[in-house]
Design a protein around this motif. Structure first.
Motif, PDB file in Angstrom:
ATOM      1  N   GLY A 115      43.849  43.445  74.297  1.00 54.12           N
ATOM      2  CA  GLY A 115      43.080  44.396  73.523  1.00 54.12           C
ATOM      3  C   GLY A 115      43.952  45.023  72.442  1.00 54.12           C
ATOM      4  O   GLY A 115      45.183  44.926  72.483  1.00 54.12           O
ATOM      5  N   ILE A 116      43.329  45.686  71.500  1.00 51.12           N
ATOM      6  CA  ILE A 116      44.063  46.328  70.414  1.00 51.12           C
ATOM      7  C   ILE A 116      44.639  47.674  70.870  1.00 51.12           C
ATOM      8  O   ILE A 116      45.785  47.997  70.581  1.00 51.12           O
ATOM      9  CB  ILE A 116      43.149  46.524  69.191  1.00 51.12           C
ATOM     10  N   CYS A 117      43.863  48.446  71.582  1.00 46.41           N
ATOM     11  CA  CYS A 117      44.303  49.771  72.035  1.00 46.41           C
ATOM     12  C   CYS A 117      45.134  49.666  73.309  1.00 46.41           C
ATOM     13  O   CYS A 117      44.975  48.737  74.103  1.00 46.41           O
ATOM     14  CB  CYS A 117      43.099  50.671  72.275  1.00 46.41           C
ATOM     15  N   THR A 118      45.989  50.624  73.510  1.00 43.47           N
ATOM     16  CA  THR A 118      46.893  50.624  74.652  1.00 43.47           C
ATOM     17  C   THR A 118      46.232  51.238  75.886  1.00 43.47           C
ATOM     18  O   THR A 118      45.223  51.950  75.794  1.00 43.47           O
ATOM     19  CB  THR A 118      48.168  51.415  74.340  1.00 43.47           C
ATOM     20  N   LEU A 119      46.845  50.977  77.006  1.00 41.78           N
ATOM     21  CA  LEU A 119      46.418  51.618  78.249  1.00 41.78           C
ATOM     22  C   LEU A 119      46.466  53.135  78.127  1.00 41.78           C
ATOM     23  O   LEU A 119      45.606  53.841  78.658  1.00 41.78           O
ATOM     24  CB  LEU A 119      47.322  51.162  79.397  1.00 41.78           C
ATOM     25  N   GLU A 120      47.478  53.618  77.410  1.00 40.46           N
ATOM     26  CA  GLU A 120      47.631  55.058  77.253  1.00 40.46           C
ATOM     27  C   GLU A 120      46.502  55.645  76.410  1.00 40.46           C
ATOM     28  O   GLU A 120      45.962  56.715  76.733  1.00 40.46           O
ATOM     29  CB  GLU A 120      48.993  55.361  76.621  1.00 40.46           C
ATOM     30  N   GLU A 121      46.120  54.972  75.322  1.00 40.42           N
ATOM     31  CA  GLU A 121      45.017  55.449  74.484  1.00 40.42           C
ATOM     32  C   GLU A 121      43.713  55.501  75.268  1.00 40.42           C
ATOM     33  O   GLU A 121      42.981  56.498  75.226  1.00 40.42           O
ATOM     34  CB  GLU A 121      44.823  54.526  73.289  1.00 40.42           C
ATOM     35  N   VAL A 122      43.427  54.426  75.971  1.00 37.04           N
ATOM     36  CA  VAL A 122      42.176  54.359  76.730  1.00 37.04           C
ATOM     37  C   VAL A 122      42.202  55.338  77.894  1.00 37.04           C
ATOM     38  O   VAL A 122      41.206  56.006  78.191  1.00 37.04           O
ATOM     39  CB  VAL A 122      41.931  52.914  77.210  1.00 37.04           C
ATOM     40  N   GLY A 123      43.356  55.459  78.546  1.00 37.55           N
ATOM     41  CA  GLY A 123      43.466  56.379  79.669  1.00 37.55           C
ATOM     42  C   GLY A 123      43.291  57.827  79.270  1.00 37.55           C
ATOM     43  O   GLY A 123      42.875  58.665  80.078  1.00 37.55           O
ATOM     44  N   ALA A 124      43.613  58.149  78.017  1.00 35.38           N
ATOM     45  CA  ALA A 124      43.514  59.530  77.547  1.00 35.38           C
ATOM     46  C   ALA A 124      42.084  59.949  77.218  1.00 35.38           C
ATOM     47  O   ALA A 124      41.819  61.130  76.994  1.00 35.38           O
ATOM     48  CB  ALA A 124      44.398  59.720  76.317  1.00 35.38           C
ATOM     49  N   VAL A 125      41.158  59.014  77.195  1.00 36.24           N
ATOM     50  CA  VAL A 125      39.779  59.332  76.839  1.00 36.24           C
ATOM     51  C   VAL A 125      39.165  60.290  77.842  1.00 36.24           C
ATOM     52  O   VAL A 125      38.471  61.245  77.473  1.00 36.24           O
ATOM     53  CB  VAL A 125      38.934  58.042  76.730  1.00 36.24           C
ATOM     54  N   SER A 126      39.390  60.042  79.123  1.00 35.98           N
ATOM     55  CA  SER A 126      38.806  60.889  80.165  1.00 35.98           C
ATOM     56  C   SER A 126      39.519  60.636  81.481  1.00 35.98           C
ATOM     57  O   SER A 126      40.384  59.767  81.589  1.00 35.98           O
ATOM     58  CB  SER A 126      37.308  60.589  80.326  1.00 35.98           C
ATOM     59  N   ASP A 127      39.109  61.386  82.499  1.00 36.91           N
ATOM     60  CA  ASP A 127      39.669  61.194  83.839  1.00 36.91           C
ATOM     61  C   ASP A 127      39.000  60.039  84.571  1.00 36.91           C
ATOM     62  O   ASP A 127      39.458  59.659  85.655  1.00 36.91           O
ATOM     63  CB  ASP A 127      39.509  62.475  84.672  1.00 36.91           C
ATOM     64  N   ARG A 128      37.926  59.501  84.028  1.00 38.10           N
ATOM     65  CA  ARG A 128      37.254  58.374  84.678  1.00 38.10           C
ATOM     66  C   ARG A 128      38.121  57.132  84.509  1.00 38.10           C
ATOM     67  O   ARG A 128      38.451  56.734  83.394  1.00 38.10           O
ATOM     68  CB  ARG A 128      35.874  58.125  84.067  1.00 38.10           C
ATOM     69  N   PRO A 129      38.511  56.480  85.610  1.00 36.28           N
ATOM     70  CA  PRO A 129      39.428  55.334  85.496  1.00 36.28           C
ATOM     71  C   PRO A 129      38.804  54.150  84.770  1.00 36.28           C
ATOM     72  O   PRO A 129      37.640  53.816  84.982  1.00 36.28           O
ATOM     73  CB  PRO A 129      39.717  54.963  86.961  1.00 36.28           C
ATOM     74  N   ALA A 130      39.589  53.544  83.900  1.00 34.45           N
ATOM     75  CA  ALA A 130      39.199  52.267  83.318  1.00 34.45           C
ATOM     76  C   ALA A 130      39.607  51.154  84.268  1.00 34.45           C
ATOM     77  O   ALA A 130      40.398  51.366  85.198  1.00 34.45           O
ATOM     78  CB  ALA A 130      39.887  52.073  81.965  1.00 34.45           C
ATOM     79  N   TRP A 131      39.055  49.969  84.078  1.00 37.97           N
ATOM     80  CA  TRP A 131      39.555  48.762  84.714  1.00 37.97           C
ATOM     81  C   TRP A 131      40.534  48.106  83.746  1.00 37.97           C
ATOM     82  O   TRP A 131      40.545  48.413  82.552  1.00 37.97           O
ATOM     83  CB  TRP A 131      38.414  47.796  85.009  1.00 37.97           C
TER      84      TRP A 131
END
Length: 388
Positions: A115-131
């Motif tokens: 993906g283009i975005c990092t785990l950190e960027e996506v993780g910062a969106v909310s407390d709901r865990p991403a896969w």
């Protein structure tokens, strides 16, 4: 949104049509296309259309529930946004927008290794865990570092792709210079001219959406200048020697839910259960790998009959509306993943368009539940289908 008379998008085809207008040709074809003559790509959607629901009347549909439970999490509907490589190129920081839309809809978002975005960027969106979706790399040390980052950023479900021993032959990518050693940034038609013909994308994504590398592996790609460098690096790093023994190794280093993505054979499904996977995704990589392979709709019930009581079954490939979600549940899946639909919606109008698309999926699913006489999604089984 781009249609005559300003009609609102009501289906996947509508979002796709708008995405085609907005995206550079090479990027649209990369997302839209499949392997070879795209036989499997077409089968995926056609075979879901051939599954007939059994209409039932005079059943109380005043209280309907689309929610399901999956790996200890309640989903507002049985849908996950699938990992899509380079999906973030369709809108500015696209995976972040997709995660926000998924959160609002009450469903999971799965981030791709490429993906283009990092785990950190996506993780910062909310407390709901991403896969997170993983490709096995030759350097196992890098794999462990990526998995550690995923865990630190809240990921608890890992989708490990197992159907990429070799890369499928994708004619559209060859024509556009994305395969065979020619990156899209190395050709005039797929470069400057294509960007000029799509100024909205060039401005919003091309100029304002940087960086454009594969965020989760950027630190390992030395002296990278553009996505072409990343494509070359990943091409040399994907490990074609992976076997079931490597799944055992992965099971030992990953403490969360392990889901194997790419199962299309009953014997492989039994092997996945035996190796300790928590679940599997019945998948043919969206028709992007082995052209001529069976559709996921045709294989799901066979795999469900074989191992459905022993594991958590998911499915992807050709899911285009909420009715397809009900069909997937009826054939034995706990939930379904969609890739092209969310990326096309994002390209068509960003987070707002994706939010609209997810609302349409849920609305369509409610209609299917109400008219099959099964108002609760958790109760959907083979009885929802027309026999024969």
């Amino acid at each position: 949104m781009g249609q005559s008379l300003n009609l609102l998008p009501a289906s996947f085809a509508d979002f796709r049509r708008e995405a085609e207008k907005r995206l550079p040709r090479f990027l649209f074809d990369y997302i839209d296309g499949g392997a070879g003559a795209e036989v499997t790509l077409r089968r995926n959607t056609a075979d879901w259309e051939e599954v007939s629901l059994n209409q039932k009347v005079l059943v109380d549909a005043s209280k309907m529930d689309c929610s399901v439970d999956l790996f200890g999490e309640k989903l507002a509907m049985p849908l996950i946004l699938a990992p899509v490589g380079m999906g973030g190129m369709t809108a500015r920081r696209g995976e972040v927008q997709a995660k926000r839309a998924a959160d609002a809809a009450g469903i999971p978002f799965c981030l791709s290794t490429v993906g283009i975005c990092t785990l950190e960027e996506v993780g910062a969106v909310s407390d709901r865990p991403a896969w997170f979706q993983l490709y096995m790399l030759k350097d196992r040390g890098i794999v462990q570092e990526i998995l550690a980052r995923a865990w630190d950023n809240g990921v608890r479900t890992l989708a490990f792709t197992i159907d990429l021993a070799v890369l499928g032959t994708r004619y559209r990518d060859i024509r556009n210079g994305m395969a065979g050693g020619l990156g899209p940034w190395g050709r005039f038609r797929s470069g400057a001219l294509d960007y000029a013909l799509h100024p909205r994308w060039a401005w919003d994504v091309g100029l304002k959406g940087a960086p454009h590398g594969f965020g989760n592996i950027a630190m390992y790609v030395k002296q990278s200048k553009n996505p072409r460098d990343y494509l070359h690096w990943t091409g040399t790093q994907f490990d074609s020697s992976v076997t079931w023994t490597d799944i055992e190794w992965l099971r030992g280093v990953w403490q969360g839910n392990l889901v194997l993505k790419g199962v299309l054979d009953v014997a492989d499904a039994r092997a996945a259960v035996a190796v300790g996977a928590d679940g599997m995704i019945v998948s043919n990589h969206g028709g992007r790998q082995l052209d001529g392979a069976a559709s996921t709709a045709s294989m799901l019930p066979r795999i469900a009959d074989a191992v459905g009581s022993e594991t958590t079954l998911l499915v992807d490939g050709g899911i285009r509306c909420g009715q397809d979600l009900v069909k997937a549940l009826a054939l034995g899946a706990r939930a379904a993943l969609v890739g092209r639909p969310w990326v096309m919606a994002l390209a068509a109008g960003g987070e707002a368009a994706l939010t609209r698309m997810l609302g349409l999926y849920k609305q369509d699913m409610r209609t299917a539940l109400g008219l099959t006489g099964i108002p609760n999604a958790r109760d959907v089984g083979r009885a929802a289908l027309l026999e024969g």
